[in-house]
Design a protein around this motif. Structure first.
Motif, PDB file in Angstrom:
ATOM      1  N   MET A   6       0.829  -1.203   0.000  1.00  0.00           N
ATOM      2  CA  MET A   6       0.000   0.000   0.000  1.00  0.00           C
ATOM      3  C   MET A   6       0.865   1.256   0.000  1.00  0.00           C
ATOM      4  O   MET A   6       2.000   1.247   0.481  1.00  0.00           O
ATOM      5  CB  MET A   6      -0.937   0.002   1.215  1.00  0.00           C
ATOM      6  CG  MET A   6      -1.852   1.215   1.295  1.00  0.00           C
ATOM      7  SD  MET A   6      -3.004   1.153   2.686  1.00  0.00           S
ATOM      8  CE  MET A   6      -4.256   0.065   2.032  1.00  0.00           C
ATOM      9  N   LYS A   7       0.286   2.321  -0.530  1.00  0.00           N
ATOM     10  CA  LYS A   7       0.983   3.607  -0.595  1.00  0.00           C
ATOM     11  C   LYS A   7      -0.016   4.733  -0.368  1.00  0.00           C
ATOM     12  O   LYS A   7      -1.125   4.707  -0.909  1.00  0.00           O
ATOM     13  CB  LYS A   7       1.636   3.767  -1.974  1.00  0.00           C
ATOM     14  CG  LYS A   7       2.258   5.122  -2.240  1.00  0.00           C
ATOM     15  CD  LYS A   7       2.781   5.183  -3.664  1.00  0.00           C
ATOM     16  CE  LYS A   7       3.373   6.536  -4.004  1.00  0.00           C
ATOM     17  NZ  LYS A   7       3.891   6.570  -5.394  1.00  0.00           N
ATOM     18  N   ARG A   8       0.386   5.703   0.437  1.00  0.00           N
ATOM     19  CA  ARG A   8      -0.428   6.898   0.594  1.00  0.00           C
ATOM     20  C   ARG A   8      -0.111   7.848  -0.554  1.00  0.00           C
ATOM     21  O   ARG A   8       1.060   8.142  -0.819  1.00  0.00           O
ATOM     22  CB  ARG A   8      -0.142   7.575   1.931  1.00  0.00           C
ATOM     23  CG  ARG A   8      -1.195   8.613   2.290  1.00  0.00           C
ATOM     24  CD  ARG A   8      -1.012   9.135   3.694  1.00  0.00           C
ATOM     25  NE  ARG A   8      -2.179   9.894   4.111  1.00  0.00           N
ATOM     26  CZ  ARG A   8      -2.269  10.521   5.267  1.00  0.00           C
ATOM     27  NH1 ARG A   8      -1.264  10.467   6.122  1.00  0.00           N
ATOM     28  NH2 ARG A   8      -3.363  11.189   5.577  1.00  0.00           N
ATOM     29  N   LEU A   9      -1.140   8.308  -1.227  1.00  0.00           N
ATOM     30  CA  LEU A   9      -0.934   9.134  -2.413  1.00  0.00           C
ATOM     31  C   LEU A   9      -0.509  10.548  -2.044  1.00  0.00           C
ATOM     32  O   LEU A   9      -0.715  11.010  -0.920  1.00  0.00           O
ATOM     33  CB  LEU A   9      -2.203   9.132  -3.262  1.00  0.00           C
ATOM     34  CG  LEU A   9      -2.612   7.739  -3.784  1.00  0.00           C
ATOM     35  CD1 LEU A   9      -3.934   7.804  -4.528  1.00  0.00           C
ATOM     36  CD2 LEU A   9      -1.527   7.149  -4.675  1.00  0.00           C
ATOM     37  N   GLY A  10       0.059  11.244  -3.003  1.00  0.00           N
ATOM     38  CA  GLY A  10       0.752  12.505  -2.754  1.00  0.00           C
ATOM     39  C   GLY A  10      -0.050  13.610  -2.128  1.00  0.00           C
ATOM     40  O   GLY A  10       0.487  14.422  -1.374  1.00  0.00           O
ATOM     41  N   GLY A  11      -1.337  13.686  -2.402  1.00  0.00           N
ATOM     42  CA  GLY A  11      -2.130  14.791  -1.880  1.00  0.00           C
ATOM     43  C   GLY A  11      -2.522  14.653  -0.430  1.00  0.00           C
ATOM     44  O   GLY A  11      -3.222  15.506   0.115  1.00  0.00           O
ATOM     45  N   HIS A  12      -2.087  13.576   0.231  1.00  0.00           N
ATOM     46  CA  HIS A  12      -2.482  13.327   1.625  1.00  0.00           C
ATOM     47  C   HIS A  12      -1.232  12.969   2.423  1.00  0.00           C
ATOM     48  O   HIS A  12      -1.050  11.838   2.855  1.00  0.00           O
ATOM     49  CB  HIS A  12      -3.500  12.191   1.697  1.00  0.00           C
ATOM     50  CG  HIS A  12      -4.693  12.400   0.817  1.00  0.00           C
ATOM     51  ND1 HIS A  12      -5.809  13.084   1.219  1.00  0.00           N
ATOM     52  CD2 HIS A  12      -4.930  12.025  -0.470  1.00  0.00           C
ATOM     53  CE1 HIS A  12      -6.695  13.108   0.239  1.00  0.00           C
ATOM     54  NE2 HIS A  12      -6.186  12.477  -0.802  1.00  0.00           N
ATOM     55  N   ALA A  13      -0.368  13.932   2.628  1.00  0.00           N
ATOM     56  CA  ALA A  13       0.941  13.650   3.225  1.00  0.00           C
ATOM     57  C   ALA A  13       0.978  13.828   4.737  1.00  0.00           C
ATOM     58  O   ALA A  13       1.948  13.446   5.379  1.00  0.00           O
ATOM     59  CB  ALA A  13       1.996  14.546   2.585  1.00  0.00           C
ATOM     60  N   ASP A  14      -0.049  14.420   5.342  1.00  0.00           N
ATOM     61  CA  ASP A  14      -0.008  14.721   6.771  1.00  0.00           C
ATOM     62  C   ASP A  14      -0.800  13.699   7.583  1.00  0.00           C
ATOM     63  O   ASP A  14      -1.716  13.057   7.092  1.00  0.00           O
ATOM     64  CB  ASP A  14      -0.577  16.119   7.033  1.00  0.00           C
ATOM     65  CG  ASP A  14       0.236  17.198   6.326  1.00  0.00           C
ATOM     66  OD1 ASP A  14       1.451  16.995   6.189  1.00  0.00           O
ATOM     67  OD2 ASP A  14      -0.356  18.211   5.916  1.00  0.00           O
ATOM     68  N   GLY A  15      -0.455  13.592   8.867  1.00  0.00           N
ATOM     69  CA  GLY A  15      -1.243  12.778   9.785  1.00  0.00           C
ATOM     70  C   GLY A  15      -0.913  11.299   9.735  1.00  0.00           C
ATOM     71  O   GLY A  15       0.111  10.863   9.208  1.00  0.00           O
ATOM     72  N   TRP A  16      -1.822  10.510  10.295  1.00  0.00           N
ATOM     73  CA  TRP A  16      -1.645   9.065  10.426  1.00  0.00           C
ATOM     74  C   TRP A  16      -1.615   8.393   9.061  1.00  0.00           C
ATOM     75  O   TRP A  16      -2.380   8.731   8.161  1.00  0.00           O
ATOM     76  CB  TRP A  16      -2.790   8.516  11.268  1.00  0.00           C
ATOM     77  CG  TRP A  16      -2.786   7.032  11.428  1.00  0.00           C
ATOM     78  CD1 TRP A  16      -1.964   6.287  12.218  1.00  0.00           C
ATOM     79  CD2 TRP A  16      -3.665   6.103  10.786  1.00  0.00           C
ATOM     80  NE1 TRP A  16      -2.267   4.952  12.118  1.00  0.00           N
ATOM     81  CE2 TRP A  16      -3.312   4.810  11.239  1.00  0.00           C
ATOM     82  CE3 TRP A  16      -4.710   6.228   9.875  1.00  0.00           C
ATOM     83  CZ2 TRP A  16      -3.969   3.658  10.814  1.00  0.00           C
ATOM     84  CZ3 TRP A  16      -5.370   5.088   9.447  1.00  0.00           C
ATOM     85  CH2 TRP A  16      -4.997   3.820   9.915  1.00  0.00           C
TER      86      TRP A  16
END
Length: 280
Positions: A252-262
């Motif tokens: 899994m990868k968190r996409l670029g527009g959501h870089a903050d937080g958990w």
């Protein structure tokens, strides 16, 4: 830039346009090329290691634990049960009602193990006063979307498999572990939404899976379920090791527009997962 890397990046851009916060992929742990692409070059993290358990469908019925009673739930009762007990489970679909109403969904079943003779009297009573042990699961007909086929088998293997099926049809009481005709396009069923509670929940899960395998006779050649690595129900799910994949790997990868937080992609695994059958 290779075509595979280009394709992944284009897909990620489309995911973001659609409002997605995360992207994930599934592969076999032995697929080194895929793992290098996603983890080394695309920034994905190894996320979960579920197991895909598969059991063939025979002419004879699969035995289920006698201690368990299996009842079929209506779509609305099933939705209420799932939302009440499984909304916190990873990958639980917000539109679970649409999944259950889909023409490919073959029903939701509840298995009960209770020495007191628990009787199903609707979902309201169940939620307020559940039995000692229980498990729930739904069945999905993948054959309505795609079919599978095993190629490259020798004539000897094909003949041996055909012989087991012939024997199983003639003398069902022998309970021959026959090999379905995987060598021509065949349909498979997928069990989703598997979960439960209680000391004998695994026994209830075994009864559910056996019941769904029996229901698939004449409609599918195999039934599969995907369970989390820590799921206590997996120990009693009947399956053939030669057909199953014990080391599936999700990244899994968190996409670029959501870089903050958990970051969910780096969180600890839970005891269970909810595999959306539309993504199988």
């Amino acid at each position: 830039m290779g075509i595979a890397l280009l394709l992944v990046r284009q897909l990620e851009r489309w995911f973001e346009l659609m409002g997605a916060e995360y992207a994930y992929m599934a592969t076999d742990r032995s697929n080194e090329a895929s793992l290098r692409l996603f983890t080394a070059r695309c920034g994905y993290s190894k996320f979960r290691t579920p197991s895909l358990l598969v059991h063939p469908v025979h002419s004879h019925r699969l035995r289920a634990p006698r201690r368990a009673t299996v009842v079929r739930l209506g779509a609305r009762d099933a939705e209420r049960l799932y939302r009440s007990r499984f909304a916190h489970v990873e990958f639980f679909p917000a539109d679970i009602g649409d999944v259950l109403d889909n023409a490919l969904s073959r029903g939701t079943f509840l298995a009960i193990v209770d020495k007191g003779g628990y009787e199903w009297r609707g979902v309201d009573r169940f939620l307020s006063s559940p039995p000692a042990s229980w498990a729930v699961a739904s069945a999905w007909d993948c054959g309505g979307v795609f079919r599978l086929e095993v190629r490259g088998a020798s004539r000897l293997r094909r003949a041996a498999a055909a012989a087991t099926r012939a024997l199983d049809r003639v003398v069902k009481w022998l309970r021959v572990p026959s090999v379905p005709d995987f060598f021509r396009p065949f349909a498979g069923w997928f069990v989703y939404g598997l979960g439960g509670d209680g000391r004998d929940a695994a026994v209830a899960a075994e009864a559910l899976f056996a019941s769904i395998v029996n229901m698939a006779r004449g409609a599918a050649a195999a039934v599969a379920v995907e369970v989390a690595a820590l799921d206590p129900l997996r120990s009693r799910i009947p399956h053939w090791r030669c057909l199953s994949c014990a080391e599936d790997l999700w990244c899994m990868k968190r996409l670029g527009g959501h870089a903050d937080g958990w970051d969910w992609a780096r969180s600890a695994p839970g005891r269970s997962i909810f595999v959306d059958p539309r993504e199988v």
